[in-house]
Motif scaffolding. Structure first.
Motif, PDB file in Angstrom:
ATOM      1  N   ARG A 103      -6.200  11.211  -3.005  1.00  0.00           N
ATOM      2  CA  ARG A 103      -7.163  10.258  -2.574  1.00  0.00           C
ATOM      3  C   ARG A 103      -8.251  11.174  -1.890  1.00  0.00           C
ATOM      4  O   ARG A 103      -7.917  11.754  -0.754  1.00  0.00           O
ATOM      5  CB  ARG A 103      -6.962   9.309  -1.710  1.00  0.00           C
ATOM      6  N   SER A 125       3.666   6.626  -0.258  1.00  0.00           N
ATOM      7  CA  SER A 125       3.874   7.317   1.110  1.00  0.00           C
ATOM      8  C   SER A 125       5.468   7.170   1.491  1.00  0.00           C
ATOM      9  O   SER A 125       5.709   5.994   1.515  1.00  0.00           O
ATOM     10  CB  SER A 125       2.705   6.348   2.089  1.00  0.00           C
ATOM     11  N   ASP A 163       0.527   4.198  -2.682  1.00  0.00           N
ATOM     12  CA  ASP A 163       0.241   5.379  -2.313  1.00  0.00           C
ATOM     13  C   ASP A 163       1.366   6.501  -2.371  1.00  0.00           C
ATOM     14  O   ASP A 163       0.997   7.535  -2.083  1.00  0.00           O
ATOM     15  CB  ASP A 163      -0.357   5.291  -0.755  1.00  0.00           C
ATOM     16  N   ARG A 199       5.670   5.720   7.675  1.00  0.00           N
ATOM     17  CA  ARG A 199       4.688   4.916   8.262  1.00  0.00           C
ATOM     18  C   ARG A 199       5.284   4.799   9.767  1.00  0.00           C
ATOM     19  O   ARG A 199       6.452   4.532   9.992  1.00  0.00           O
ATOM     20  CB  ARG A 199       4.387   3.619   7.646  1.00  0.00           C
ATOM     21  N   ASP A 218       0.687  -1.184   0.014  1.00  0.00           N
ATOM     22  CA  ASP A 218       0.018  -0.150   0.010  1.00  0.00           C
ATOM     23  C   ASP A 218       0.973   1.308   0.179  1.00  0.00           C
ATOM     24  O   ASP A 218       0.334   2.274  -0.815  1.00  0.00           O
ATOM     25  CB  ASP A 218      -0.818  -0.014   1.328  1.00  0.00           C
ATOM     26  N   ASP A 219       1.956   1.350   0.757  1.00  0.00           N
ATOM     27  CA  ASP A 219       2.762   2.392   0.718  1.00  0.00           C
ATOM     28  C   ASP A 219       3.393   2.646  -0.530  1.00  0.00           C
ATOM     29  O   ASP A 219       3.657   4.019  -0.987  1.00  0.00           O
ATOM     30  CB  ASP A 219       3.901   2.218   1.915  1.00  0.00           C
TER      31      ASP A 219
HETATM   32 MG    MG Z   1      -1.779   4.244   2.576  1.00  0.00          MG
END
Ligand code: MG
Ligand code: FPP
Length: 337
Positions: A243, A98, A96, A101, A92-93
């Protein structure tokens, strides 16, 4: 007065299952890739970052709710659930884009996209491979179905990236698939190996789904109203990643044409290369979600899911696990990270 830290509340709620959770922690380190210094380093990095461990805790608690707990099996399946969750965050990172975390650089920032994809694959495969050895087909099916839903949720989300006109039902569908499904699956597996009747297993699965929904709504709310230091990542990350989540969707609903246009300009400005313009745009967006009542409306939706989860618990046996599950609802809605 400051809220007590999440970690303190969790250790209190988790008291009945602490020894089992500790065993899950030990099992997780065994699952990480071995035999190669680089992969071992990444495995250590990942699992030592910690996390709230809500999903394995749900499984362990659901297992103790119905009177015939099987600690051995519950620790095993809780480890599988947390492994899938970890694999999904690694991917997911990257999806996204990102950078942070839990206050640390994400795996793809430290080790690049190639390693990240393969590491996530490895962890997911580990969980399926080990699960297959149990020959417990009904539970393996739950894991496979849940993961397929998670991927589907991420795909739907990716297909709407950068599109503020995302309809609210699509937003709810994404949340249900990418987050709530795993919460529901954890509860269902715990119940199935804990002697639940079919009705009880369905009830606690529905509880997990509601709690998962609440968790993700709060996640989306925190992205607008949280404190970056506590969150371990910057605020407005979702929007910077393109998002559009509930606070912004509800904000659009409440604005007239001019207001919407201004908000869209601010969203564009947020990703501007110029830091001052970006910060100013960010302040404008935060003011808009607050002043239109969109933030409060988002929290109200989280409260609604929390209340639904609470009602589903009402028909469940009253014991220590029940109390902890009720406490988890409170934590999910009140958390600040
Ligand atoms: Mg995410
Ligand atoms: C976090 O959402 C992400 C999820 C809840 C699910 C991610 C699922 C996948 C990548 C598919 C499954 C993949 C494997 C390998 C099992 P978020 O981005 O809204 O929250 P965040 O702020 O924590 O990143």
């Amino acid at each position: 007065m400051d809220k007590p830290p999440v970690a303190a509340i969790l250790s209190d709620l988790y008291r009945p299952i602490l020894p089992d959770l500790k065993r899950v922690e030990d099992e997780l380190t065994r699952i990480a890739p071995k035999g190669n210094p680089l992969l071992e380093e990444i495995g250590d990095y990942l699992f030592q970052l910690g996390g709230k461990r809500i999903r394995p805790a749900l499984l362990l608690l659901a297992n103790r709710l119905f009177g015939r707990p099987d600690a051995e099996a519950a620790v095993f399946w809780a480890t599988m659930i947390e492994t899938i969750h970890t694999a999904s965050l690694v991917h997911d990172d990257l999806v996204d884009n990102s950078n942070q975390r839990r206050g640390q650089a994400t795996v793809h920032v430290r080790w690049g996209a190639n390693i990240t994809v393969l590491l996530g694959d490895f962890l997911y495969l580990q969980s399926i491979r080990l699960s297959l050895r149990t020959r417990h087909n009904a539970l393996i099916d739950i894991l496979a179905d849940v993961t397929a839903l998670m991927v589907e949720g991420e795909l739907i989300e990716a297909s709407w990236r950068g599109k503020p006109e995302i309809p609210e039902p699509v937003y709810w569908d994404i949340l249900d698939k990418k987050t709530a499904a795993l919460f529901a699956g954890a509860c269902r597996i715990g119940a199935e190996i804990g002697g639940a009747s079919p009705d009880q297993a369905a009830g606690i699965e529905a509880f997990g789904r509601r709690l998962g929904l609440c968790f993700q709504i709060v996640d989306d709310w925190l992205d607008y109203s949280g404190d970056a230091a506590k969150l371990g990542k910057p605020v407005l990350s979702d929007l910077k990643e393109g998002r559009f989540t509930l606070p912004l969707l509800r904000c659009f609903d409440r604005l007239d044409g001019t207001g919407k246009r201004r908000l869209l300009e601010a969203v564009d400005g947020l990703v501007s290369a110029d830091r001052t313009s970006s910060e100013e745009a960010g302040r404008g967006i935060l003011a808009a979600v607050r002043e239109t009542g969109a933030l409060e409306a988002t929290l109200e939706e989280a409260r609604r899911s929390a209340a639904a989860a609470g009602s589903l618990l009402e028909s469940m046996p009253e014991n220590e696990a029940h109390g902890a599950l009720r406490g988890l609802i409170g934590l999910t809605i009140n958390r600040d990270k």
